[in-house]
Write a protein that holds these residues in place. Structure first.
Motif, short mmCIF file in Angstrom:
data_model
loop_
_atom_site.label_atom_id
_atom_site.label_comp_id
_atom_site.label_asym_id
_atom_site.label_seq_id
_atom_site.Cartn_x
_atom_site.Cartn_y
_atom_site.Cartn_z
N ARG A 632 -7.88 -15.22 51.70
CA ARG A 632 -6.57 -15.56 51.16
C ARG A 632 -6.40 -14.90 49.80
NH1 ARG A 632 -6.73 -20.87 51.37
NH2 ARG A 632 -5.51 -21.22 53.26
N ALA A 633 -7.44 -15.00 48.99
CA ALA A 633 -7.36 -14.42 47.65
C ALA A 633 -7.15 -12.91 47.72
CB ALA A 633 -8.63 -14.76 46.87
N ALA A 634 -7.80 -12.26 48.69
CA ALA A 634 -7.72 -10.80 48.77
C ALA A 634 -6.55 -10.34 49.64
CB ALA A 634 -9.04 -10.25 49.30
N ARG A 635 -5.81 -11.27 50.17
CA ARG A 635 -4.68 -10.96 51.06
C ARG A 635 -5.10 -10.14 52.28
NH1 ARG A 635 1.11 -9.96 50.00
NH2 ARG A 635 0.50 -7.80 49.74
N TRP A 636 -6.21 -10.49 52.85
CA TRP A 636 -6.60 -9.89 54.12
C TRP A 636 -6.10 -10.79 55.25
CZ3 TRP A 636 -7.96 -5.11 54.35
CH2 TRP A 636 -8.77 -4.52 53.39
N PRO A 637 -6.03 -10.27 56.48
CA PRO A 637 -5.59 -11.13 57.58
C PRO A 637 -6.46 -12.38 57.67
CG PRO A 637 -5.71 -8.85 58.29
CD PRO A 637 -6.30 -8.92 56.92
N PRO A 638 -5.95 -13.51 58.08
CA PRO A 638 -4.58 -13.70 58.59
C PRO A 638 -3.53 -13.92 57.51
CG PRO A 638 -5.81 -15.73 58.80
CD PRO A 638 -6.75 -14.75 58.18
N PHE A 639 -3.85 -13.59 56.26
CA PHE A 639 -2.89 -13.81 55.18
C PHE A 639 -2.05 -12.56 54.89
CE2 PHE A 639 -6.53 -16.57 54.81
CZ PHE A 639 -5.89 -17.79 54.98
N SER A 640 -2.24 -11.56 55.71
CA SER A 640 -1.37 -10.39 55.70
C SER A 640 -1.52 -9.76 57.08
CB SER A 640 -1.82 -9.39 54.63
OG SER A 640 -3.11 -8.88 54.96
N ARG A 641 -0.68 -8.76 57.34
CA ARG A 641 -0.76 -8.06 58.64
C ARG A 641 -1.06 -6.60 58.37
NH1 ARG A 641 -1.68 -11.64 62.36
NH2 ARG A 641 -0.73 -13.54 61.61
N LEU A 642 -1.95 -6.04 59.18
CA LEU A 642 -2.39 -4.66 58.96
C LEU A 642 -2.05 -3.77 60.14
CD1 LEU A 642 -6.04 -5.27 57.70
CD2 LEU A 642 -3.96 -5.09 56.33
N ALA A 643 -1.89 -2.49 59.83
CA ALA A 643 -1.92 -1.46 60.86
C ALA A 643 -2.67 -0.28 60.25
CB ALA A 643 -0.50 -1.04 61.26
N LEU A 644 -3.42 0.40 61.09
CA LEU A 644 -4.24 1.50 60.60
C LEU A 644 -3.81 2.76 61.35
CD1 LEU A 644 -6.72 1.85 58.70
CD2 LEU A 644 -8.13 1.77 60.75
N LEU A 645 -3.47 3.78 60.57
CA LEU A 645 -3.17 5.06 61.20
C LEU A 645 -4.41 5.94 61.05
CD1 LEU A 645 0.02 7.01 61.31
CD2 LEU A 645 -1.94 8.26 60.54
N ARG A 646 -5.08 6.18 62.16
CA ARG A 646 -6.29 7.02 62.13
C ARG A 646 -5.91 8.42 62.55
NH1 ARG A 646 -8.20 2.45 64.86
NH2 ARG A 646 -9.85 1.30 63.79
N ALA A 647 -6.51 9.40 61.87
CA ALA A 647 -6.23 10.78 62.26
C ALA A 647 -7.50 11.60 62.16
CB ALA A 647 -5.15 11.38 61.35
N GLU A 648 -7.58 12.62 62.97
CA GLU A 648 -8.72 13.52 62.88
C GLU A 648 -8.32 14.94 63.23
OE1 GLU A 648 -11.36 11.49 65.76
OE2 GLU A 648 -11.21 13.36 66.89
N ALA A 649 -9.02 15.89 62.60
CA ALA A 649 -8.76 17.31 62.84
C ALA A 649 -9.96 18.10 62.33
CB ALA A 649 -7.50 17.76 62.11
N ARG A 650 -10.09 19.33 62.81
CA ARG A 650 -11.19 20.16 62.33
C ARG A 650 -10.96 20.65 60.90
NH1 ARG A 650 -14.75 22.40 66.14
NH2 ARG A 650 -14.34 21.58 68.22
N ASP A 651 -9.68 20.76 60.55
CA ASP A 651 -9.30 21.30 59.25
C ASP A 651 -9.12 20.14 58.27
OD1 ASP A 651 -7.93 22.23 57.08
OD2 ASP A 651 -6.19 22.93 58.21
N ALA A 652 -10.07 20.00 57.33
CA ALA A 652 -10.06 18.86 56.42
C ALA A 652 -8.81 18.88 55.53
CB ALA A 652 -11.33 18.85 55.57
N ALA A 653 -8.46 20.05 55.02
CA ALA A 653 -7.31 20.13 54.10
C ALA A 653 -6.02 19.82 54.85
CB ALA A 653 -7.24 21.53 53.48
N GLY A 654 -5.91 20.35 56.06
CA GLY A 654 -4.71 20.09 56.86
C GLY A 654 -4.59 18.61 57.20
#
Ligand code: ADP
Ligand code: ZN
Ligand code: ZN
Length: 737
Positions: A632-654
Motif C-alpha cells: 500500500r505504501a509503495a502503491r503496488w497492486p492491488p493498490f494500483s493497476r499495472l501494465a507492462l509493455l515488453r519489447a525486444e530487438a537485435r538493435d539495442a539503440a533502435g
C-alpha cells in the motif's frame, strides 16, 4: 429483424491481427438456416488468402469498412447452436479487450484443436454400426464391387460403434453416408454414461470448520458470492470443495474446478471420480487432442457434471454452471505468461459473477490480492486452522549458515536431522529452486565465468548430461576443459539439484533417492513415476525444485530442508517476497501430513531478515499483513493497476528509441493519475541475441488504465521500430521484468 439491408458476418479468426474480419453470408445457405438467423458464437468456415480458416461469429452488422463488392462470402456455417455458453462468449470478448489481445487468438485459445479445425461441437455423437445387410455383404467374399467401401465396412464392423471423428484419411463423413445409402450401416445414439450422483457421499465426519465453510458456500448457491477458503496444507480444503460441489450439482448444475498444475490432476481427478463416479472429466494440456475434444464436448453438452482443468479450462463451455472452485488460487501458473496473457483466477471470478454463481478460492497461502479482497469484505473468508485427525503443523526453524559448518550447501544440522529422520523411518524432502549441477563454471585463477554467447547470463553446468546449458535461451554446448581466458582449470561453483543429489547420495549410499525437476520430469510419465516412487516409500529422500512444493500428499515425509531461502529475499520484483513466503510455506506443508510430526529447516545467511522471522515466528498471515502494508505504501497492486509493455530487438539503440517514443506518446496523452516508467532493461538484458527492455504503466484505477491503454496502444502500433522488433502488452503482469 431483417430490414432488407446487406447482412455482414463479423468473424474472429485465429490470426495475430488485432481485429475481426467481415464476410458475406455463404452463398448457398439452405432457407432453414437463413430463417434461423446467424447466432453469435457459431463457427464459420471462410476463405482467408489462400487458406480456409474456421472462425467464430462475433456479431452480424449492417455495414462494413470494406466495400460491399469486395467482401468475400463465407463458405459454411458449421454450427446451429453457439459453441460457447452465453457467459463464456461474453467473457472471451471482454478478455480480448481487457488484455488487449487479438480476438481471434483469444477465441482460438478457448477451443480444443479439433474444434478449431471444424469438427462437430454439439456433443451429439452420431455413431455407426453395421446393419444385417452390411454383415451379409461382408460375409460374401468374392464380390469385387466397391472395394473401398467394403474395406471401410470391414474396418467399421471390427470396431463399431464408430463416429466420423474416428475415421482417418482418406475416409471422411461422406464415406459413412455412402455406406448408409447402400443400407450397410446405420446410426445409433452412442450410449452415454449417465452421470451418477454421489457414489460415495464421503465417510469422513467434517470438522466444525469444514462444515461451516460448506454451509456458507451452499447458502450462496444461485447467486454470485466469492469465498476465500484459507486452510493450511492438508487441512481438508478438498473435502470442502467436494461437499459444496455435491450440493451445487444436485439439481442438474455443473461445477468447474481449476487446478494449477497438471501434476496435481491425476490424484485429484481420481478422488473426484471416487466420490462422484462418471460425469467427472479432466481438461488439461497433457491430454491428447481427442481426449481434450471429448472432454470439452462432454462439458458443452452437459454430460460432464464436473470439469477439473488447468488454466484454459476457465473458458470451457458450461450451460449449467452452478459453482466455480479455484484451488491454490495464489499459484503463478494461473497467469498465462506468453501470447494471450490472461489470469485464469481473475477471469474465473468474473465468470462466476456474470453467471451469478458462487466461487471458492482455496489456498494455504492466499495471494495478497485475494487477502485484500477479503479484508475489504468483497470475499467471504473461511479458515481451516487445523489438520484433521490430529496431525500437527510442522515445526519450522532457521539454520544460520554463517554459524554452522556446511558441505556443498548442506549444513551439518540439516545433515544430522536427515540422519535422524531416516533412522526413524521418515522420508525427507530437500528443496532447492535451481536445477542443474552448478550455476557457474568459474576460473579460480582469473575469475572468468562461462557465459552464454547469446544472453547476458551464465551457463549452468549439467554434469550428468556433460553439457553447459543456458536456462534462458536453451543454448547448450560441451563443458570446456579449461578457462576460456587464461587456460587454467575450471571449478563448478554453487549448487543445483543435480549436485545436491550427488552429495546426499554420497552421505546416504544405501538410501534410495529421487530427484524431481524439469530435467528429470521430462514427460508426464516420468513425473508420475517419480511421484509414485515417493508415495510408495521406495524413494526415501526426494531432492527437487518448486515442482515438489505443489499439492503432493506424501504422508511419510517428516522432514523438509529448504536449502537456500536467500534467492528470493533481495530480488527486485515486487512480488518476489510473496513468492518466497508462499514456496517456503507450501514446501514446509509437505512435512508431517500423516501421523509423523513434521520438521522444517530453512537454511539462510540472513536469519534476522524480517520476512523470515515473521514468516517462521508468526506464520504466513502475519507475513501477508506486513507485506500488504508495504504494498500500500509503495502503491503496488492491488493498490494500483499495472501494465507492462515488453519489447525486444537485435538493435539495442533502435529498441531504446522505440520505447522512448512509446513512453513519450503515453505521457502526451496526459492521463491523470497515470505514470509511464522506463524504458528499463529486463533483468536478463539480452536473451537469444535480442536486447530486452520494457515500459511500466501504472494507474490508480483499473478503468483509468484501460482507458489509457486503448488510446496509447493505437499510437504505439503506429510507431516505427527497428528491424525485427517484437513487443507485447501484459495487463496485470505477474512479474515486472
Ligand atoms: P487440502 O486439500 O487442504 O490439502 P485434503 O482435503 O486433501 O486437504 O485433506 C487432507 C487429508 O485429510 C486427506 O487425507 C483427507 O482425506 C483428510 N481429511 C479431510 N477432512 C477430514 C475430516 N473431516 N476427517 C478426517 N480426515 C479428513
Ligand atoms: Zn582463467
Ligand atoms: Zn542463453
Amino acid at each position: 429483424m431483417d430490414n432488407g439491408g446487406p447482412l455482414i458476418l463479423r468473424i474472429a479468426l485465429d490470426t495475430p491481427l488485432r481485429r475481426a474480419f467481415d464476410y458475406q453470408p455463404p452463398a448457398d445457405l439452405p432457407s432453414a438456416a437463413l430463417a434461423r438467423g446467424f447466432r453469435p458464437g457459431v463457427r464459420v468456415r471462410v476463405p482467408f488468402g489462400r487458406r480456409r480458416l474456421v472462425g467464430v461469429l462475433l456479431e452480424t452488422v449492417a455495414e462494413s469498412a470494406v466495400e460491399p463488392g469486395r467482401l468475400k462470402a463465407a463458405l459454411e456455417i458449421l454450427d446451429q447452436e453457439p459453441v460457447f455458453d452465453p457467459v463464456t462468449f461474453d467473457l472471451l470478448r471482454w478478455a480480448a479487450e481487457y488484455y488487449r489481445h487479438p480476438i481471434g487468438e483469444v477465441f482460438a485459445a478457448a477451443l480444443p484443436a479439433p474444434l478449431r479445425a471444424g469438427q462437430a461441437a454439439d456433443g451429439r455423437i452420431e455413431a455407426w454400426v453395421p446393419t444385417e445387410q452390411g454383415r451379409r455383404e461382408l460375409a460374401s467374399p468374392g464380390d469385387r464391387r466397391a472395394p473401398r467401401q467394403r474395406a471401410l465396412l470391414a474396418w467399421l464392423s471390427a470396431r463399431a460403434p464408430v463416429t466420423a471423428d474416428d475415421l482417418s484419411a482418406p475416409f471422411d463423413r461422406s464415406h459413412l453416408r455412402n455406406l448408409a445409402s447402400r443400407g450397410w450401416i446405420e446410426p445409433i445414439e452412442r450410449p452415454i454414461a449417465a452421470p451418477s450422483p454421489a457414489v460415495d457421499a464421503g465417510s469422513l465426519q467434517p470438522s466444525p470448520a469444514q462444515a461451516a465453510a460448506v454451509a456458507a458456500v451452499t447458502a450462496t448457491l444461485g447467486r454470485f458470492a466469492a469465498h476465500l477458503l484459507h486452510g493450511v496444507t492438508g487441512s481438508g480444503k478438498t473435502e470442502v470443495y467436494l461437499r459444496a460441489i455435491a450440493a451445487s450439482i444436485a439439481d442438474g448444475g455443473q461445477a468447474l474446478v481449476l487446478v494449477p498444475e497438471i501434476a496435481l490432476t491425476p490424484q485429484l481427478v481420481e478422488r473426484f471420480q471416487r466420490r462422484f463416479g462418471a460425469g467427472v472429466v479432466a481438461l488439461h494440456s497433457g491430454l491428447g487432442e481427442r481426449e481434450r475434444r471429448d472432454a470439452w464436448r462432454a462439458a458443452h453438452a452437459g454430460r460432464a457434471r464436473i470439469v477439473i482443468g488447468t488454466r484454459s479450462a476457465v473458458f470451457v463451455s458450461l450451460q449449467r454452471l452452478a459453482l466455480v472452485v479455484v484451488d491454490e488460487e495464489h499459484d503463478a501458473s494461473y497467469k498465462q505468461q506468453e501470447g494471450f496473457r490472461y489470469s485464469a483466477r481473475d477471469l474465473a471470478v468474473l465468470r462466476a459473477q456474470r453467471a451469478g454463481v458462487p466461487i471458492v478460492l482455496g489456498s494455504a497461502t492466499p495471494s495478497l490480492e485475494t487477502l485484500e479482497n477479503a479484508a475489504q469484505g468483497r470475499y467471504a473468508r473461511h479458515s481451516l486452522p487445523q489438520r484433521p485427525g490430529g496431525a500437527q503443523p510442522p515445526r519450522i526453524s532457521l539454520i544460520d549458515m554463517r554459524r554452522v559448518a556446511s558441505e556443498q550447501g548442506v549444513s551439518q544440522p540439516a545433515r544430522a536431522a536427515m540422519t535422524a529422520h531416516l533412522a526413524a523411518g521418515g522420508q525427507v524432502i530437500v528443496y532447492l529452486n535451481r536445477r542443474g549441477y552448478a550455476p557457474c563454471l568459474f576460473c579460480m585463477h582469473c575469475g572468468w565465468v562461462a557465459p552464454c554467447a547469446h544472453c547476458d547470463a551464465r551457463m549452468i553446468l549439467h554434469r550428468r548430461a556433460g553439457q553447459l546449458r543456458c536456462h534462458h535461451c536453451g543454448a547448450h554446448g560441451p563443458v570446456p576443459s579449461a578457462c576460456g581466458a587464461c587456460g587454467q582449470a575450471l571449478a563448478p561453483v554453487g549448487q543445483g539439484t543435480e549436485r545436491i543429489e550427488e552429495t546426499i547420495a554420497r552421505w546416504f549410499p544405501t538410501t534410495p533417492l529421487a530427484r524431481l525437476d524439469r530435467d528429470t520430469a521430462t514427460s508426464r510419465g516420468a513425473l508420475e513415476a517419480v511421484l509414485a516412487r515417493v508415495r510408495r516409500g521406495e524413494a526415501r529422500i526426494l531432492v527437487g525444485t518448486q515442482m515438489l512444493s505443489k499439492g503432493h500428499d506424501f504422508p511419510e515425509v517428516s522432514l523438509v530442508v529448504v536449502l537456500d531461502a536467500d534467492q528470493g529475499l533481495f530480488a527486485s520484483d515486487f512480488r518476489a517476497t510473496e513468492r518466497l513466503a508462499q514456496s517456503i510455506t507450501q514446501v514446509a506443508g509437505r512435512a508431517g501430513r500423516g501421523t509423523r510430526a513434521g520438521e522444517v529447516l530453512v537454511q539462510t545467511a540472513y536469519p534476522e531478515h524480517p520476512l523470515l522471522t515473521r514468516l517462521i515466528g508468526a506464520g504466513y498471515e502475519a507475513f501477508a499483513a506486513a507485506a500488504i502494508t508495504e504494498r500500500r505504501a509503495a502503491r503496488w497492486p492491488p493498490f494500483s493497476r499495472l501494465a507492462l509493455l515488453r519489447a525486444e530487438a537485435r538493435d539495442a539503440a533502435g529498441l531504446d528509441a522505440f520505447l522512448r517514443a512509446a513512453a513519450a506518446a503515453g505521457r502526451n496523452l496526459a492521463e491523470p493519475d497515470l505514470q509511464v516508467l522506463g524504458p528499463a532493461s529486463a533483468l536478463i538484458a539480452r536473451r537469444a541475441d535480442h536486447f530486452r527492455a520494457h515500459l511500466l504503466v501504472e494507474h490508480a484505477s483499473r478503468a483509468g488504465l484501460q482507458r489509457f491503454l486503448g488510446a496509447w496502444l493505437a499510437r504505439v502500433e503506429a510507431l516505427p521500430g527497428p528491424k525485427g522488433l517484437r513487443w507485447s502488452i501484459d495487463v496485470d503482469p505477474l512479474e515486472v521484468d
